[in-house]
Motif scaffolding. Structure first.
Motif, mmCIF file in Angstrom:
data_model
loop_
_atom_site.group_PDB
_atom_site.id
_atom_site.type_symbol
_atom_site.label_atom_id
_atom_site.label_comp_id
_atom_site.label_asym_id
_atom_site.label_seq_id
_atom_site.Cartn_x
_atom_site.Cartn_y
_atom_site.Cartn_z
ATOM 1 N N VAL A 1 11.968 7.900 1.836
ATOM 2 C CA VAL A 1 10.880 6.950 1.587
ATOM 3 C C VAL A 1 9.575 7.444 2.203
ATOM 4 O O VAL A 1 8.516 7.427 1.560
ATOM 5 C CB VAL A 1 11.235 5.558 2.139
ATOM 6 N N MET A 2 9.629 7.907 3.438
ATOM 7 C CA MET A 2 8.403 8.320 4.120
ATOM 8 C C MET A 2 7.815 9.592 3.513
ATOM 9 O O MET A 2 6.595 9.684 3.309
ATOM 10 C CB MET A 2 8.673 8.518 5.606
ATOM 11 N N ASP A 3 8.647 10.573 3.206
ATOM 12 C CA ASP A 3 8.121 11.796 2.596
ATOM 13 C C ASP A 3 7.549 11.517 1.210
ATOM 14 O O ASP A 3 6.497 12.038 0.830
ATOM 15 C CB ASP A 3 9.212 12.860 2.504
ATOM 16 N N TYR A 4 8.253 10.692 0.458
ATOM 17 C CA TYR A 4 7.771 10.345 -0.878
ATOM 18 C C TYR A 4 6.462 9.562 -0.781
ATOM 19 O O TYR A 4 5.534 9.777 -1.576
ATOM 20 C CB TYR A 4 8.832 9.530 -1.612
ATOM 21 N N ALA A 5 6.378 8.662 0.191
ATOM 22 C CA ALA A 5 5.160 7.874 0.367
ATOM 23 C C ALA A 5 3.958 8.772 0.646
ATOM 24 O O ALA A 5 2.881 8.590 0.066
ATOM 25 C CB ALA A 5 5.352 6.865 1.503
ATOM 26 N N PHE A 6 4.116 9.734 1.538
ATOM 27 C CA PHE A 6 3.010 10.640 1.846
ATOM 28 C C PHE A 6 2.629 11.469 0.631
ATOM 29 O O PHE A 6 1.441 11.672 0.346
ATOM 30 C CB PHE A 6 3.372 11.557 3.022
ATOM 31 N N PHE A 7 3.629 11.974 -0.086
ATOM 32 C CA PHE A 7 3.324 12.798 -1.247
ATOM 33 C C PHE A 7 2.577 11.988 -2.298
ATOM 34 O O PHE A 7 1.552 12.417 -2.831
ATOM 35 C CB PHE A 7 4.599 13.381 -1.858
ATOM 36 N N LEU A 8 3.100 10.814 -2.607
ATOM 37 C CA LEU A 8 2.519 9.999 -3.663
ATOM 38 C C LEU A 8 1.108 9.539 -3.301
ATOM 39 O O LEU A 8 0.207 9.532 -4.149
ATOM 40 C CB LEU A 8 3.413 8.792 -3.926
ATOM 41 N N ALA A 9 0.910 9.166 -2.035
ATOM 42 C CA ALA A 9 -0.408 8.687 -1.608
ATOM 43 C C ALA A 9 -1.472 9.774 -1.725
ATOM 44 O O ALA A 9 -2.629 9.479 -2.041
ATOM 45 C CB ALA A 9 -0.342 8.182 -0.169
ATOM 46 N N ARG A 10 -1.079 11.028 -1.518
ATOM 47 C CA ARG A 10 -2.053 12.106 -1.398
ATOM 48 C C ARG A 10 -2.163 12.995 -2.632
ATOM 49 O O ARG A 10 -3.048 13.845 -2.710
ATOM 50 C CB ARG A 10 -1.720 12.980 -0.183
ATOM 51 N N GLU B 1 5.289 14.114 11.918
ATOM 52 C CA GLU B 1 5.550 15.288 11.087
ATOM 53 C C GLU B 1 4.435 15.509 10.072
ATOM 54 O O GLU B 1 4.081 16.650 9.753
ATOM 55 C CB GLU B 1 6.888 15.093 10.372
ATOM 56 N N HIS B 2 3.861 14.429 9.578
ATOM 57 C CA HIS B 2 2.800 14.530 8.579
ATOM 58 C C HIS B 2 1.409 14.567 9.200
ATOM 59 O O HIS B 2 0.411 14.413 8.495
ATOM 60 C CB HIS B 2 2.909 13.374 7.594
ATOM 61 N N GLY B 3 1.324 14.760 10.500
ATOM 62 C CA GLY B 3 0.042 14.995 11.142
ATOM 63 C C GLY B 3 -0.759 13.764 11.492
ATOM 64 O O GLY B 3 -1.958 13.858 11.773
ATOM 65 N N THR B 4 -0.135 12.592 11.507
ATOM 66 C CA THR B 4 -0.859 11.361 11.826
ATOM 67 C C THR B 4 -1.323 11.368 13.283
ATOM 68 O O THR B 4 -0.528 11.626 14.191
ATOM 69 C CB THR B 4 0.035 10.133 11.586
ATOM 70 N N GLU B 5 -2.581 11.065 13.509
ATOM 71 C CA GLU B 5 -3.132 11.034 14.861
ATOM 72 C C GLU B 5 -3.530 9.634 15.305
ATOM 73 O O GLU B 5 -3.507 9.337 16.498
ATOM 74 C CB GLU B 5 -4.336 11.971 14.952
ATOM 75 N N SER C 1 -11.656 12.538 5.933
ATOM 76 C CA SER C 1 -10.930 13.657 6.556
ATOM 77 C C SER C 1 -9.937 14.267 5.578
ATOM 78 O O SER C 1 -9.377 13.586 4.719
ATOM 79 C CB SER C 1 -10.197 13.184 7.815
ATOM 80 N N THR C 2 -9.711 15.566 5.728
ATOM 81 C CA THR C 2 -8.758 16.293 4.900
ATOM 82 C C THR C 2 -7.748 17.005 5.783
ATOM 83 O O THR C 2 -8.027 17.322 6.940
ATOM 84 C CB THR C 2 -9.461 17.328 4.009
ATOM 85 N N GLU C 3 -6.577 17.259 5.208
ATOM 86 C CA GLU C 3 -5.549 18.013 5.932
ATOM 87 C C GLU C 3 -5.907 19.495 5.902
ATOM 88 O O GLU C 3 -6.294 20.024 4.854
ATOM 89 C CB GLU C 3 -4.182 17.801 5.278
ATOM 90 N N PRO C 4 -5.776 20.210 7.016
ATOM 91 C CA PRO C 4 -6.151 21.627 7.043
ATOM 92 C C PRO C 4 -5.281 22.502 6.148
ATOM 93 O O PRO C 4 -5.715 23.546 5.679
ATOM 94 C CB PRO C 4 -5.987 22.004 8.526
ATOM 95 N N GLY C 5 -4.054 22.086 5.872
ATOM 96 C CA GLY C 5 -3.154 22.936 5.094
ATOM 97 C C GLY C 5 -3.476 22.995 3.622
ATOM 98 O O GLY C 5 -3.510 24.067 3.014
ATOM 99 N N ASP C 6 -3.732 21.822 3.010
ATOM 100 C CA ASP C 6 -3.936 21.806 1.563
ATOM 101 C C ASP C 6 -5.307 21.304 1.141
ATOM 102 O O ASP C 6 -5.634 21.305 -0.046
ATOM 103 C CB ASP C 6 -2.849 20.967 0.876
#
Length: 753
Positions: free
Chosen positions: A206-215, A68-72, A124-129
């Motif tokens: 936990v996972m959504d918060y982790a992605f938000f906090l990390a980035r 969901e968070h675009g991990t490849e 690398s950067t996310e294309p959305g933000d």
């Protein structure tokens, strides 16, 4: 693409019964709130969110969230405690079908997996933000986790977003079970958040918060501990209701919050929002109509102010006063037509000797930075992590400043009347002795004609190292956009006010070039394979000369813009920073604050995985390379087409130079006995090239750069031991520089670290 949005872009704040933004809340939650039951509204929102994952195990949810968070790509290593999550990555797992799969890469060890993930995130950067993408690492418990302390700390120090997922002994395991360790406690000091899950029900949060906090805010690592039995726990209706019934309330009572700090998810009274994270260091979220978490602004405490910018200009105060709401304290809004914004703009426009430090926070604003510099004719220096943000082919570029920076920016910054520091935290490596930093700007501040403007996303950096006249709590891009707009609307009247300043810059550059050692050619007699003797000329080489030749060829071929470079730590690192022509943001991947040797190989692999169309070159020293060359195994197995330049002087030369200066040439623990790196490479199926003379270098460098686009190649170059100059004398002002290799007296109490 992240499913959590930032309030600085959405403009949303926590809703309450008296003032709620209906566009944030789900319709059901809004109805509950209007009917007077905020707690019911919050629980219904959370229930809607968790129902999306009902029937899935925690391991399944984690993998779903990674997708969901675009991990490849995910890097890691196996182990018993992480098997349920690891199984999700298998290509034959029934969850996949024809769906997109995440590429799994097995590294030679967990520490290297961390450095590869850092390389992905740094480049690398996310294309959305446009924010840095998070690197992902999966490892087992015990030594699997502890082996990751170094890359996690490295990421914390340099602002690199990582999410580290490690197994743990089951919650039912006896105390001191096999490969169990207090991983959460170990990781707390070196992460933005370290947490062990307690139920599959909280894993989506936990996972959504982790992605938000990390980035968000200043990026950094997050550590998630995963007990093995909870990885296979299934999210059921019963588990959801048990989780909701057990939710506690987040209040403004610090004592209550401290006593109930074990909970990760809390309800916020009189709102439909929930509080995620520690009681004293957490953020607020709501569930929108799409069933996704949305970050909402809910406070202006220190933690919130470091994670969402206020676009506010603050007048200068001492560090101890930055959080005080003192009467009469000067503040203004970024972009306003008057007030502090106008004061600041006028100061910038009228400065006669302005100077810009572009730090990592300016990496996404290179165009805006160029516009400001050209419009006002301001020289620009960059920090190590911002190399390339300002194209060094431009006549206003002064290149890297600091302890091993170019002489020109170090001399200029000490004489500037106005310093614009954009996205840098005034690290000690760029200030020299703090009490003697920017004396001319300090004097200009007292006289009202200059000073310091500091721009940073972290409010806590305000006056932490250097007291500014204006602290702007925003991103580098927003600041530069607003400043450029104001200047376009009202250009400076004296267009030539910086002419003498720019002429001084050019004079300093002519007087203080980076010097490269030249050696006298030597004649040798060698025997060919058929036994014929012949005489050849061989000239020794230094680190700087090899890097300069690589740079020359990349510039002449027009490929410099397509290159990403990584380095280890040492002489080769600083020589690369000095002598490569940096042209693009995030072109230089290096360990700055922690100074971690051995990272170059992993960083280079990560950058190639994230940027397959780029030329990814690791510029490494033998000391650094020796620490992690086991990753040649991974490069060979995965056929990652990286270019590895090994500058071999059989020494940790930077430390050796300090032993020469501070310890009467008593050299210990600084000499290496290097292997034949080409033979090592061939053992893993990697092409090897060897060079030991200046005469061979141009052609072999061309072969290294041009001939192996689709396969990895290692280039072993034998060099002499030379120091890295210029260098700021340890414990001295920034403009007290060692420019030539000669003996001199040093302050023995100021030995560098």
């Amino acid at each position: 693409m992240s499913t959590i949005s930032d309030p600085s872009t959405t403009g949303k704040s926590v809703g309450s019964a008296s003032g709620f933004t209906n566009d944030v809340a789900s319709t059901a939650a809004w109805d509950d709130l209007v009917n007077g039951s905020a707690e019911l509204a919050s629980k219904n929102s959370a229930r809607t969110y968790m129902n999306t994952f009902k029937g899935e195990t925690a391991a399944h949810i984690i993998y779903s969230k990674l997708l969901e968070h675009g991990t490849e790509v995910v890097n890691g290593y196996s182990g018993g405690a992480i098997l349920p999550l690891l199984d999700q990555f298998h290509r034959s797992h029934p969850r996949h079908g024809d769906a997109k799969r995440i590429r799994w890469i097995t590294n030679s060890n967990e520490s290297s997996a961390g450095h590869v993930a850092e390389g992905i995130a740094k480049s690398s950067t996310e294309p959305g933000d446009g924010k840095l993408a998070a690197g992902i690492i999966v490892a087992t418990s015990g030594p699997g986790a502890t082996n990751l302390v170094t890359p996690i700390t490295d990421a914390m120090c340099d602002g690199v977003p990582l999410i580290v997922l490690c197994g743990q002994a089951a919650t039912t395991a006896p105390q001191d079970a096999f490969q169990s360790c207090p991983a959460v406690d170990i990781m707390k000091p070196c992460t933005k958040w370290s947490y062990q899950i307690k139920s599959a029900a909280e894993v989506p949060f936990v996972m959504d918060y982790a992605f938000f906090l990390a980035r968000h805010g200043r990026p950094g690592p997050v550590f998630i501990d995963l007990p093995k039995d909870l990885q296979i726990q299934q999210l059921t209706d019963e588990l959801i209701e048990k989780f909701l019934d057990g939710l506690t309330v987040y209040t403004h009572d610090e004592g209550y919050n401290r006593d109930n700090d074990k909970e990760f998810v809390r309800l916020i009274p009189d709102t439909t929002a929930i509080h995620l994270g520690r009681a004293d260091e957490g953020l607020s979220f709501q569930v929108d109509e799409a069933g996704e978490l949305v970050h909402v602004e809910s406070g202006h405490d220190a933690y919130h102010l470091d994670h969402h910018t206020t676009d506010t200009i603050y007048g200068g105060v001492d560090y101890e006063q930055i959080y005080e709401q003192a009467e009469g304290r000067k503040t203004g809004k970024l972009g306003a037509p008057d007030g502090l914004m106008k004061e600041m703009v006028d100061l910038v426009k009228n400065a006669k000797r302005p100077f810009i430090i572009a730090g990592q926070g300016a990496n996404d604003a290179s165009e805006e930075l160029m516009e400001l510099a050209e419009t006002l004719q301001i020289p620009v220096a960059t920090t190590l992590h911002a190399l390339g943000t300002f194209d060094e082919r431009h006549p206003l570029a002064t290149n890297m400043l600091g302890m091993h920076g170019h002489a020109t920016p170090n001399y200029l910054i000490q004489d500037c009347d106005l310093l614009l520091c954009i996205g840098s935290r005034f690290d000690d490596r760029i200030t020299g002795r703090p009490s003697d930093f920017i004396p001319a700007a300090r004097q200009a501040s007292k006289e009202g004609r200059g000073g310091v403007v500091h721009v940073d996303v972290r409010f806590s950096e305000n006056a932490k190292q250097v007291k500014p006249d204006y602290f702007v709590h925003t991103t580098g891009k927003k600041f530069l956009t607003a400043l450029n707009a104001a200047i376009r609307a009202d250009p400076p009247q004296d267009a030539g006010r910086t002419k003498a300043w720019i002429e001084k810059k050019h004079e300093l550059e002519k007087e203080n070039p980076i010097k490269i050692n030249k050696y006298i050619p030597e004649k040798y007699t060698i025997q060919d394979e058929d036994g014929t003797a012949r005489e050849v000329t061989r000239t020794k080489m230094c680190c700087q000369g090899v890097i300069a030749e690589m740079n020359r060829q990349l510039l002449e071929s027009g490929k410099i813009d397509e290159a990403i470079f990584s380095t280890g730590v040492g002489i080769h690192q600083m020589a690369a920073a000095q002598l490569i022509t940096w042209t693009q943001p995030r072109q230089m991947l290096s360990s700055g604050s922690l100074g971690t040797m051995g990272v170059s190989l992993g960083y280079c692999m990560g950058s190639k995985l994230a940027n397959p169309g780029k030329i990814c070159i690791s510029v490494d020293g033998d000391g650094s390379f020796n620490m992690t060359f086991t990753e040649l195994k991974t490069i060979g197995e995965e056929k990652i087409p990286v270019k590895l330049l090994i500058l071999d002087n059989e020494s940790q030369m930077m430390v050796e130079y300090w032993q020469r200066l501070f310890h009467d040439e008593r050299y210990i623990a600084v000499r290496n006995k290097s292997p034949k790196y080409t033979t090592l490479a061939s053992a893993f199926g990697i092409k090897g090239i060897y060079c030991e003379s200046e005469e061979e270098l141009p052609e072999k460098m061309r072969e290294f750069l041009e001939d192996y686009d689709d396969e990895p190649v290692l280039f072993h170059v034998r060099i002499e031991r030379t120091p890295c100059l210029p260098m700021v004398a340890p414990g001295q002002p920034l403009d007290n520089m060692i420019l030539v290799d000669e003996d001199f007296e040093v302050d023995m109490s100021a030995a560098p670290s």
